[in-house]
Write a protein that holds these residues in place. Structure first.
Motif, PDB file in Angstrom:
ATOM      1  N   GLY A 214       0.808  -1.209   0.000  1.00 57.11           N
ATOM      2  CA  GLY A 214       0.000   0.000   0.000  1.00 57.11           C
ATOM      3  C   GLY A 214       0.842   1.261   0.000  1.00 57.11           C
ATOM      4  O   GLY A 214       0.579   2.209  -0.752  1.00 57.11           O
ATOM      5  N   PHE A 215       1.891   1.271   0.835  1.00 53.23           N
ATOM      6  CA  PHE A 215       2.778   2.432   0.871  1.00 53.23           C
ATOM      7  C   PHE A 215       3.594   2.551  -0.415  1.00 53.23           C
ATOM      8  O   PHE A 215       3.894   3.654  -0.876  1.00 53.23           O
ATOM      9  CB  PHE A 215       3.708   2.354   2.080  1.00 53.23           C
ATOM     10  N   LYS A 216       3.930   1.424  -1.002  1.00 59.31           N
ATOM     11  CA  LYS A 216       4.647   1.455  -2.272  1.00 59.31           C
ATOM     12  C   LYS A 216       3.800   2.136  -3.340  1.00 59.31           C
ATOM     13  O   LYS A 216       4.291   2.970  -4.113  1.00 59.31           O
ATOM     14  CB  LYS A 216       5.003   0.018  -2.692  1.00 59.31           C
ATOM     15  N   ARG A 217       2.512   1.788  -3.383  1.00 59.93           N
ATOM     16  CA  ARG A 217       1.610   2.415  -4.357  1.00 59.93           C
ATOM     17  C   ARG A 217       1.427   3.902  -4.049  1.00 59.93           C
ATOM     18  O   ARG A 217       1.460   4.742  -4.960  1.00 59.93           O
ATOM     19  CB  ARG A 217       0.257   1.707  -4.334  1.00 59.93           C
ATOM     20  N   LEU A 218       1.238   4.251  -2.778  1.00 67.08           N
ATOM     21  CA  LEU A 218       1.056   5.655  -2.398  1.00 67.08           C
ATOM     22  C   LEU A 218       2.275   6.482  -2.792  1.00 67.08           C
ATOM     23  O   LEU A 218       2.140   7.564  -3.386  1.00 67.08           O
ATOM     24  CB  LEU A 218       0.803   5.751  -0.890  1.00 67.08           C
ATOM     25  N   ASN A 219       3.446   5.991  -2.490  1.00 65.30           N
ATOM     26  CA  ASN A 219       4.675   6.725  -2.825  1.00 65.30           C
ATOM     27  C   ASN A 219       4.872   6.833  -4.333  1.00 65.30           C
ATOM     28  O   ASN A 219       5.342   7.864  -4.835  1.00 65.30           O
ATOM     29  CB  ASN A 219       5.887   6.059  -2.172  1.00 65.30           C
ATOM     30  N   ALA A 220       4.525   5.770  -5.053  1.00 59.86           N
ATOM     31  CA  ALA A 220       4.671   5.805  -6.507  1.00 59.86           C
ATOM     32  C   ALA A 220       3.733   6.819  -7.132  1.00 59.86           C
ATOM     33  O   ALA A 220       4.120   7.577  -8.028  1.00 59.86           O
ATOM     34  CB  ALA A 220       4.415   4.416  -7.096  1.00 59.86           C
ATOM     35  N   PHE A 221       2.492   6.870  -6.650  1.00 61.34           N
ATOM     36  CA  PHE A 221       1.505   7.774  -7.232  1.00 61.34           C
ATOM     37  C   PHE A 221       1.795   9.233  -6.887  1.00 61.34           C
ATOM     38  O   PHE A 221       1.682  10.118  -7.738  1.00 61.34           O
ATOM     39  CB  PHE A 221       0.101   7.404  -6.752  1.00 61.34           C
ATOM     40  N   VAL A 222       2.204   9.475  -5.636  1.00 65.05           N
ATOM     41  CA  VAL A 222       2.402  10.861  -5.191  1.00 65.05           C
ATOM     42  C   VAL A 222       3.802  11.357  -5.509  1.00 65.05           C
ATOM     43  O   VAL A 222       3.978  12.401  -6.144  1.00 65.05           O
ATOM     44  CB  VAL A 222       2.108  10.988  -3.678  1.00 65.05           C
ATOM     45  N   PHE A 223       4.829  10.618  -5.102  1.00 59.72           N
ATOM     46  CA  PHE A 223       6.205  11.123  -5.197  1.00 59.72           C
ATOM     47  C   PHE A 223       6.997  10.538  -6.373  1.00 59.72           C
ATOM     48  O   PHE A 223       7.809  11.241  -6.981  1.00 59.72           O
ATOM     49  CB  PHE A 223       6.952  10.841  -3.896  1.00 59.72           C
ATOM     50  N   GLY A 224       6.785   9.264  -6.678  1.00 52.78           N
ATOM     51  CA  GLY A 224       7.574   8.626  -7.724  1.00 52.78           C
ATOM     52  C   GLY A 224       7.246   9.151  -9.106  1.00 52.78           C
ATOM     53  O   GLY A 224       8.059   9.792  -9.773  1.00 52.78           O
ATOM     54  N   THR A 225       6.017   8.903  -9.552  1.00 50.62           N
ATOM     55  CA  THR A 225       5.572   9.389 -10.864  1.00 50.62           C
ATOM     56  C   THR A 225       5.068  10.825 -10.800  1.00 50.62           C
ATOM     57  O   THR A 225       4.958  11.488 -11.833  1.00 50.62           O
ATOM     58  CB  THR A 225       4.425   8.519 -11.385  1.00 50.62           C
ATOM     59  N   GLN A 226       4.725  11.276  -9.592  1.00 54.01           N
ATOM     60  CA  GLN A 226       4.083  12.578  -9.381  1.00 54.01           C
ATOM     61  C   GLN A 226       2.806  12.691 -10.220  1.00 54.01           C
ATOM     62  O   GLN A 226       2.402  13.782 -10.648  1.00 54.01           O
ATOM     63  CB  GLN A 226       5.038  13.735  -9.669  1.00 54.01           C
ATOM     64  N   HIS A 230      -1.724  15.546 -11.977  1.00 58.01           N
ATOM     65  CA  HIS A 230      -2.687  15.536 -13.074  1.00 58.01           C
ATOM     66  C   HIS A 230      -3.932  14.714 -12.736  1.00 58.01           C
ATOM     67  O   HIS A 230      -4.702  14.346 -13.617  1.00 58.01           O
ATOM     68  CB  HIS A 230      -2.025  14.971 -14.336  1.00 58.01           C
ATOM     69  N   TYR A 231      -4.128  14.460 -11.445  1.00 58.54           N
ATOM     70  CA  TYR A 231      -5.198  13.557 -11.009  1.00 58.54           C
ATOM     71  C   TYR A 231      -6.580  14.045 -11.445  1.00 58.54           C
ATOM     72  O   TYR A 231      -7.392  13.270 -11.943  1.00 58.54           O
ATOM     73  CB  TYR A 231      -5.135  13.396  -9.490  1.00 58.54           C
ATOM     74  N   LYS A 232      -6.862  15.312 -11.266  1.00 61.87           N
ATOM     75  CA  LYS A 232      -8.200  15.825 -11.596  1.00 61.87           C
ATOM     76  C   LYS A 232      -8.516  15.662 -13.076  1.00 61.87           C
ATOM     77  O   LYS A 232      -9.656  15.365 -13.451  1.00 61.87           O
ATOM     78  CB  LYS A 232      -8.340  17.293 -11.184  1.00 61.87           C
ATOM     79  N   ASP A 233      -7.516  15.857 -13.925  1.00 66.99           N
ATOM     80  CA  ASP A 233      -7.727  15.742 -15.367  1.00 66.99           C
ATOM     81  C   ASP A 233      -7.840  14.293 -15.818  1.00 66.99           C
ATOM     82  O   ASP A 233      -8.546  13.993 -16.785  1.00 66.99           O
ATOM     83  CB  ASP A 233      -6.574  16.413 -16.122  1.00 66.99           C
ATOM     84  N   PHE A 244      -5.514   7.122 -12.270  1.00 68.78           N
ATOM     85  CA  PHE A 244      -6.212   7.272 -10.988  1.00 68.78           C
ATOM     86  C   PHE A 244      -5.325   6.671  -9.899  1.00 68.78           C
ATOM     87  O   PHE A 244      -4.390   5.931 -10.178  1.00 68.78           O
ATOM     88  CB  PHE A 244      -7.585   6.607 -11.001  1.00 68.78           C
ATOM     89  N   SER A 245      -5.619   6.993  -8.668  1.00 67.94           N
ATOM     90  CA  SER A 245      -4.681   6.652  -7.592  1.00 67.94           C
ATOM     91  C   SER A 245      -4.588   5.148  -7.351  1.00 67.94           C
ATOM     92  O   SER A 245      -3.545   4.647  -6.964  1.00 67.94           O
ATOM     93  CB  SER A 245      -5.091   7.345  -6.295  1.00 67.94           C
ATOM     94  N   LYS A 246      -5.698   4.427  -7.512  1.00 62.90           N
ATOM     95  CA  LYS A 246      -5.750   2.975  -7.285  1.00 62.90           C
ATOM     96  C   LYS A 246      -5.335   2.607  -5.859  1.00 62.90           C
ATOM     97  O   LYS A 246      -4.815   1.529  -5.596  1.00 62.90           O
ATOM     98  CB  LYS A 246      -4.869   2.239  -8.300  1.00 62.90           C
ATOM     99  N   LEU A 247      -5.596   3.527  -4.920  1.00 64.23           N
ATOM    100  CA  LEU A 247      -5.277   3.284  -3.512  1.00 64.23           C
ATOM    101  C   LEU A 247      -6.417   2.575  -2.778  1.00 64.23           C
ATOM    102  O   LEU A 247      -6.249   2.132  -1.641  1.00 64.23           O
ATOM    103  CB  LEU A 247      -4.961   4.605  -2.810  1.00 64.23           C
ATOM    104  N   TRP A 280      -7.977  17.616  -5.237  1.00 60.27           N
ATOM    105  CA  TRP A 280      -9.052  16.696  -5.611  1.00 60.27           C
ATOM    106  C   TRP A 280      -8.906  15.316  -4.978  1.00 60.27           C
ATOM    107  O   TRP A 280      -9.900  14.640  -4.726  1.00 60.27           O
ATOM    108  CB  TRP A 280      -9.146  16.563  -7.132  1.00 60.27           C
ATOM    109  N   LEU A 281      -7.693  14.898  -4.687  1.00 57.88           N
ATOM    110  CA  LEU A 281      -7.532  13.618  -4.002  1.00 57.88           C
ATOM    111  C   LEU A 281      -8.082  13.721  -2.577  1.00 57.88           C
ATOM    112  O   LEU A 281      -8.746  12.796  -2.080  1.00 57.88           O
ATOM    113  CB  LEU A 281      -6.068  13.183  -3.980  1.00 57.88           C
TER     114      LEU A 281
END
Length: 432
Positions: A214-226, A230-233, A244-247, A280-281
């Protein structure tokens, strides 16, 4: 010596866990416990399993991760299989337990169970204490009593979003004082069916249970790929790993908390930028809280065919053949079929996709919305009782929708979100 059980349910983490924190503050020894109930594999009133294979595998992966984290702190997870009431009574007697701490229930069946348990356990000299450990805000944070919970999300958001979110809590200990908890014979996860009945390898989803994943996905979505920038778009896309975040799978089981996601977003905003997408997140977390507190206020209403509008009886049809066509991705609409095939192959579907197939089910097919909600409950890895049932009621027009109902033009949705037919091409080849 005060002995307590930490009865894990949908809060399968150590960090930012209010249930565990309170147990550590008040008990001399702690028994971490998880109960695998036979109700998982029982058929409900709608003819579907209470919990399907996708989620069951994800649960076991999350439990294995939790056990490893606990053993690193000289404890361990006591994993039991059986009826909740009898298991709790056995463990209370075995370890002479004074108190059980657990996540607060929000839906009617879980509330009935907790109320019955409180009475039975009290007769054994044991107290059951339930704590809200699932939402971004706590009931005590709200600027109104739960009985005054707004019926419309916008009213809720305007009153709540300016309230500061509490800091993350931490167990802050190197070890958890527990009696000896023998290593568990874990189910062989390799023995789970890898391929769905559609011939699709579910491992392609890369959705693995547990705090670490879960933390791996969170870090990848927020900090890794950033990708959060562009989440809202991008969030209404039907496909794409970081659109999408897929969290939601880890959030639904509490492998990560809503507060952990919130504070990761705030850290990103401080280090990089704050824009509509980062907001938006958090906005989506507020929607989740809205449904949690709405169900807390009316725990039974969201399971009635007429939902919140019992003065206006809702009379959808029940047609078994039409229902099976929808479930089996055999409707007359290719976008709906592609989305349902994705769900049946992977246990996941985008938020936009869920709205499309729910609208089609309720308003184009005219079926009883509760059967759609129950099928989602069986199939989804990220099933969350309030989010699932409140969202279905919203689409059907018997929930918190101020416009009455959400009836989508499916062809318009296809033209807007799958104009190049790529999503349909990807999934229709797996259709049966």
């Amino acid at each position: 010596m005060r002995t307590g059980i930490v009865w894990f349910t949908n809060d399968l983490r150590l960090a930012d866990n209010a249930v565990l924190d309170l147990a550590l503050q008040t008990c001399d020894r702690i028994i971490p416990l998880y109960i695998c109930s036979p109700e998982w594999q029982q058929t409900n009133a709608y003819g579907f399993l209470n919990q399907g294979h996708f989620r069951t595998q994800f649960v076991f992966e999350s439990l294995l991760d939790l056990d490893q984290s606990l053993r690193a702190k000289q404890s361990g997870l006591l994993l039991k299989f059986g009826a909740v009431e009898s298991i709790l009574k056995q463990v209370v007697q075995q370890f002479k337990v004074d108190v059980i701490y657990t996540q607060k229930a929000v839906a009617v069946n879980e509330l009935k169970l907790h109320n019955a348990l409180k009475s039975d356990l009290q007769n054994m000299g044991c107290e059951l204490i339930s704590i809200n450990n699932h939402s971004l805000y706590h009931e005590s944070d709200l600027p109104f009593a739960l009985s005054q919970m707004p019926l419309v999300f916008t009213d809720f958001r305007r009153q709540v979003e300016t309230i500061p979110v509490k800091a993350l809590s931490s167990i802050g200990v190197d070890s958890i004082p527990s009696p000896t908890i023998e290593p568990m014979q874990w189910p062989n996860l390799d023995a789970f069916e890898t391929y769905s009945s559609y011939g699709y390898d579910r491992r392609n989803t890369e959705l693995e249970g547990g705090q670490f994943a879960g933390f791996k996905r969170l870090n990848a979505f927020v900090f890794g790929t950033q990708a959060i920038q562009h989440y809202k778009d991008n969030r209404n896309a039907l496909n794409g790993d970081f659109n999408f975040s897929k969290l939601s799978p880890w959030l639904a089981l509490g492998c990560i908390s809503a507060k952990q996601i919130y504070h990761a977003v705030k850290q990103f905003e401080q280090q990089y930028l704050a824009n509509e997408s980062t907001y938006w997140l958090v906005f989506e977390l507020l929607w989740r809280d809205f449904f949690i507190f709405s169900m807390m206020k009316q725990p039974n209403a969201y399971f009635l065919v007429s939902g919140l509008h019992q003065h206006k009886p809702h009379q959808p049809i029940i047609d078994e053949q039409l229902l099976q066509h929808w479930c089996n991705a055999q409707t007359s609409n290719d976008l709906v079929n592609a989305l349902m095939t994705e769900l049946n192959c992977t246990g996941f579907m985008s938020n936009r996709g869920r709205q499309i197939v729910a609208s089609y089910f309720c308003h184009d097919m005219g079926l009883d919305w509760r059967y759609g909600a129950a099928y989602f409950q069986q199939q989804l890895i990220d099933f969350d009782v309030s989010s699932n049932w409140c969202n279905w009621a919203y689409i059907a027009g018997v929930g918190n929708n101020p416009r009455g109902k959400s009836h989508f033009n499916i062809q318009k949705q296809a033209d807007q979100f799958d104009a190049d037919y790529a999503f349909r091409q990807l999934w229709l080849k797996h259709s049966i």
